[in-house]
Scaffold this active site. Structure first.
Site, PDB file in Angstrom:
ATOM      1  N   TYR A  77       2.665   4.509   1.965  1.00  0.00           N
ATOM      2  CA  TYR A  77       1.609   3.585   1.506  1.00  0.00           C
ATOM      3  C   TYR A  77       1.023   2.831   2.701  1.00  0.00           C
ATOM      4  O   TYR A  77      -0.197   2.733   2.853  1.00  0.00           O
ATOM      5  CB  TYR A  77       2.237   2.621   0.490  1.00  0.00           C
ATOM      6  CG  TYR A  77       1.392   1.434   0.109  1.00  0.00           C
ATOM      7  CD1 TYR A  77       0.377   1.556  -0.846  1.00  0.00           C
ATOM      8  CD2 TYR A  77       1.623   0.168   0.653  1.00  0.00           C
ATOM      9  CE1 TYR A  77      -0.389   0.444  -1.222  1.00  0.00           C
ATOM     10  CE2 TYR A  77       0.867  -0.936   0.285  1.00  0.00           C
ATOM     11  CZ  TYR A  77      -0.135  -0.790  -0.651  1.00  0.00           C
ATOM     12  OH  TYR A  77      -0.886  -1.882  -1.025  1.00  0.00           O
ATOM     13  N   SER A 131      -4.306  -3.787   3.157  1.00  0.00           N
ATOM     14  CA  SER A 131      -3.062  -4.554   2.971  1.00  0.00           C
ATOM     15  C   SER A 131      -2.461  -4.929   4.314  1.00  0.00           C
ATOM     16  O   SER A 131      -2.598  -4.175   5.290  1.00  0.00           O
ATOM     17  CB  SER A 131      -2.048  -3.720   2.189  1.00  0.00           C
ATOM     18  OG  SER A 131      -0.802  -4.388   2.129  1.00  0.00           O
TER      19      SER A 131
HETATM   20  N1  LIG Z   1      -0.108  -6.352  -5.432  1.00  0.00           N
HETATM   21  C1  LIG Z   1       0.132  -6.551  -4.135  1.00  0.00           C
HETATM   22  O1  LIG Z   1       1.127  -7.202  -3.739  1.00  0.00           O
HETATM   23  C2  LIG Z   1      -0.830  -6.013  -3.103  1.00  0.00           C
HETATM   24  C3  LIG Z   1      -0.665  -6.402  -1.770  1.00  0.00           C
HETATM   25  C4  LIG Z   1      -1.541  -5.940  -0.806  1.00  0.00           C
HETATM   26  C5  LIG Z   1      -2.595  -5.121  -1.160  1.00  0.00           C
HETATM   27  N2  LIG Z   1      -2.742  -4.745  -2.463  1.00  0.00           N
HETATM   28  C6  LIG Z   1      -3.863  -3.866  -2.778  1.00  0.00           C
HETATM   29  O2  LIG Z   1      -4.724  -4.511  -3.691  1.00  0.00           O
HETATM   30  C7  LIG Z   1      -5.457  -3.519  -4.426  1.00  0.00           C
HETATM   31  C8  LIG Z   1      -5.394  -3.857  -5.912  1.00  0.00           C
HETATM   32  O3  LIG Z   1      -4.049  -3.686  -6.334  1.00  0.00           O
HETATM   33  P1  LIG Z   1      -3.356  -4.590  -7.451  1.00  0.00           P
HETATM   34  O4  LIG Z   1      -2.267  -5.335  -6.806  1.00  0.00           O
HETATM   35  O5  LIG Z   1      -4.395  -5.321  -8.229  1.00  0.00           O
HETATM   36  O6  LIG Z   1      -2.651  -3.478  -8.319  1.00  0.00           O
HETATM   37  P2  LIG Z   1      -3.061  -2.880  -9.741  1.00  0.00           P
HETATM   38  O7  LIG Z   1      -3.252  -3.973 -10.727  1.00  0.00           O
HETATM   39  O8  LIG Z   1      -2.068  -1.827 -10.006  1.00  0.00           O
HETATM   40  O9  LIG Z   1      -4.498  -2.255  -9.453  1.00  0.00           O
HETATM   41  C9  LIG Z   1      -4.722  -1.047  -8.783  1.00  0.00           C
HETATM   42  C10 LIG Z   1      -5.739  -0.275  -9.607  1.00  0.00           C
HETATM   43  O10 LIG Z   1      -6.156   0.867  -8.880  1.00  0.00           O
HETATM   44  C11 LIG Z   1      -6.641   1.789  -9.843  1.00  0.00           C
HETATM   45  N3  LIG Z   1      -6.390   3.134  -9.359  1.00  0.00           N
HETATM   46  C12 LIG Z   1      -5.220   3.661  -8.911  1.00  0.00           C
HETATM   47  N4  LIG Z   1      -5.368   4.962  -8.638  1.00  0.00           N
HETATM   48  C13 LIG Z   1      -6.675   5.254  -8.934  1.00  0.00           C
HETATM   49  C14 LIG Z   1      -7.429   6.437  -8.878  1.00  0.00           C
HETATM   50  N5  LIG Z   1      -6.897   7.606  -8.490  1.00  0.00           N
HETATM   51  N6  LIG Z   1      -8.723   6.389  -9.249  1.00  0.00           N
HETATM   52  C15 LIG Z   1      -9.282   5.227  -9.667  1.00  0.00           C
HETATM   53  N7  LIG Z   1      -8.607   4.071  -9.752  1.00  0.00           N
HETATM   54  C16 LIG Z   1      -7.315   4.095  -9.386  1.00  0.00           C
HETATM   55  C17 LIG Z   1      -5.843   1.575 -11.129  1.00  0.00           C
HETATM   56  O11 LIG Z   1      -6.732   1.453 -12.245  1.00  0.00           O
HETATM   57  P3  LIG Z   1      -6.779   2.624 -13.363  1.00  0.00           P
HETATM   58  O12 LIG Z   1      -5.372   2.834 -13.812  1.00  0.00           O
HETATM   59  O13 LIG Z   1      -7.718   2.109 -14.397  1.00  0.00           O
HETATM   60  O14 LIG Z   1      -7.330   3.816 -12.646  1.00  0.00           O
HETATM   61  C18 LIG Z   1      -5.133   0.250 -10.902  1.00  0.00           C
HETATM   62  O15 LIG Z   1      -5.334  -0.647 -11.937  1.00  0.00           O
HETATM   63  C19 LIG Z   1      -4.811  -2.174  -4.092  1.00  0.00           C
HETATM   64  O16 LIG Z   1      -5.599  -1.498  -3.144  1.00  0.00           O
HETATM   65  C20 LIG Z   1      -3.477  -2.574  -3.470  1.00  0.00           C
HETATM   66  O17 LIG Z   1      -2.996  -1.589  -2.575  1.00  0.00           O
HETATM   67  C21 LIG Z   1      -1.902  -5.180  -3.439  1.00  0.00           C
END
Ligand SMILES: NC(=O)c1ccc[n+]([C@@H]2O[C@H](COP(=O)([O-])OP(=O)(O)OC[C@H]3O[C@@H](n4cnc5c(N)ncnc54)[C@H](OP(=O)(O)O)[C@@H]3O)[C@@H](O)[C@H]2O)c1
Length: 244
Positions: A148, A135
């Site tokens: 984070y 990120s």
């Molecule tokens: N959204 C933003 O603005 C943003 C910005 C920068 C970076 N990111 C990064 O992008 C990536 C994807 O995030 P997203 O925005 O798509 O959010 P999201 O929809 O909440 O997806 C994150 C996924 O990670 C999985 N997860 C969390 N803890 C876990 C664990 N202990 N073991 C296995 N799986 C786990 C969860 O799936 P389950 O519940 O099925 O386990 C969850 O659906 C993340 O690394 C996040 O930090 C997001």
């Protein structure tokens, strides 16, 4: 058929990304905790693209299970993509180390475990790819999310060292620095529409970056310039700002 292992396949970015790989003929191993969602996604992928897609219950933080999980896959994957992450509650982390530990494990230490297992395997085969979604938050801590952010900074540094290590083995390591993405992770939080990407846009950037052999990408591209501008603000001013 070549297979891609998606860690954190419950992410809102996962399904559009899986569709891109399936359309290109890859089989898929989908791994995260919400097995019901993964099974439905795997079925939908198989129905639409006639490629194999298999769902696995997998927890990034249960590191003692990782080697056995990887060894149990029916085929060695050609690539691993890490989408897993949690934002956590910064205010709770400040008072309870258990919350901070959860955030660090889901975004960093647990990924070190599964990525090293895949890296050792790909290194011995001298081909393949590793994609880590980190990120822009990892580039500078802010009071609203610095636990984070520090986990993401660790993951970014881990990936750059791994890229250096695997260069001679012809294994690509792609680091992705997204800005805001409209996913469940930031539901209900303040975002700025014009710089907030859709999961489909980020999935397309990841697929394009991986397929073209890139080392590092921002998603969307303009975050490179936003972060450059941010990095030029002196710390003496940054500490007074109230960034969300
Ligand atoms: N959204 C933003 O603005 C943003 C910005 C920068 C970076 N990111 C990064 O992008 C990536 C994807 O995030 P997203 O925005 O798509 O959010 P999201 O929809 O909440 O997806 C994150 C996924 O990670 C999985 N997860 C969390 N803890 C876990 C664990 N202990 N073991 C296995 N799986 C786990 C969860 O799936 P389950 O519940 O099925 O386990 C969850 O659906 C993340 O690394 C996040 O930090 C997001």
């Amino acid at each position: 058929m070549k297979y891609v292992l998606i860690i954190g396949a419950g992410s809102d970015i996962a399904f559009p990304l899986e569709r891109l790989y399936a359309k290109a003929g890859y089989g898929l191993f989908l791994a995260s905790r919400n097995i019901d969602k993964l099974k439905a996604d795997a079925q939908a992928i198989t129905n639409e693209f006639s490629v194999e897609a298999i769902a696995y219950r997998f927890d990034v933080t249960e590191t003692e299970t990782h080697q056995q999980f990887y060894d149990s896959l029916p085929k060695r994957p050609i690539g691993i993509i890490c989408l897993a992450g949690i934002l956590g509650e910064q205010k709770v982390s400040e008072k309870e180390f258990r919350e901070a530990q959860k955030v660090i494990d889901a975004n960093f230490s647990g990924l070190v475990s599964i990525v090293h297992i895949a890296a050792n395997d790909l290194e011995s085969g001298k081909q393949g790819f590793i994609v880590g979604v980190s990120s822009v938050a990892g580039e500078k801590g802010r009071k609203s999310n610095y636990v984070y952010a520090s986990a993401k900074a660790g993951f970014t540094a881990f990936l750059s060292g791994l890229r250096n290590r695997l260069h001679e083995s012809h294994v690509q390591v792609l680091t992705v620095h997204p800005g805001f993405i409209r996913t469940k992770m930031i539901e209900g939080r303040t975002t700025y529409g014009f710089i907030t990407a859709t999961p489909e846009e980020v999935a397309a950037d990841i697929f394009r970056g991986q397929q073209s052999g890139k080392d590092f990408i921002y998603s969307k591209w303009y975050w490179r310039y936003i972060m450059l501008a941010f990095s030029l603000i002196p710390e003496s001013i940054v500490k007074r700002l109230n960034f969300k």
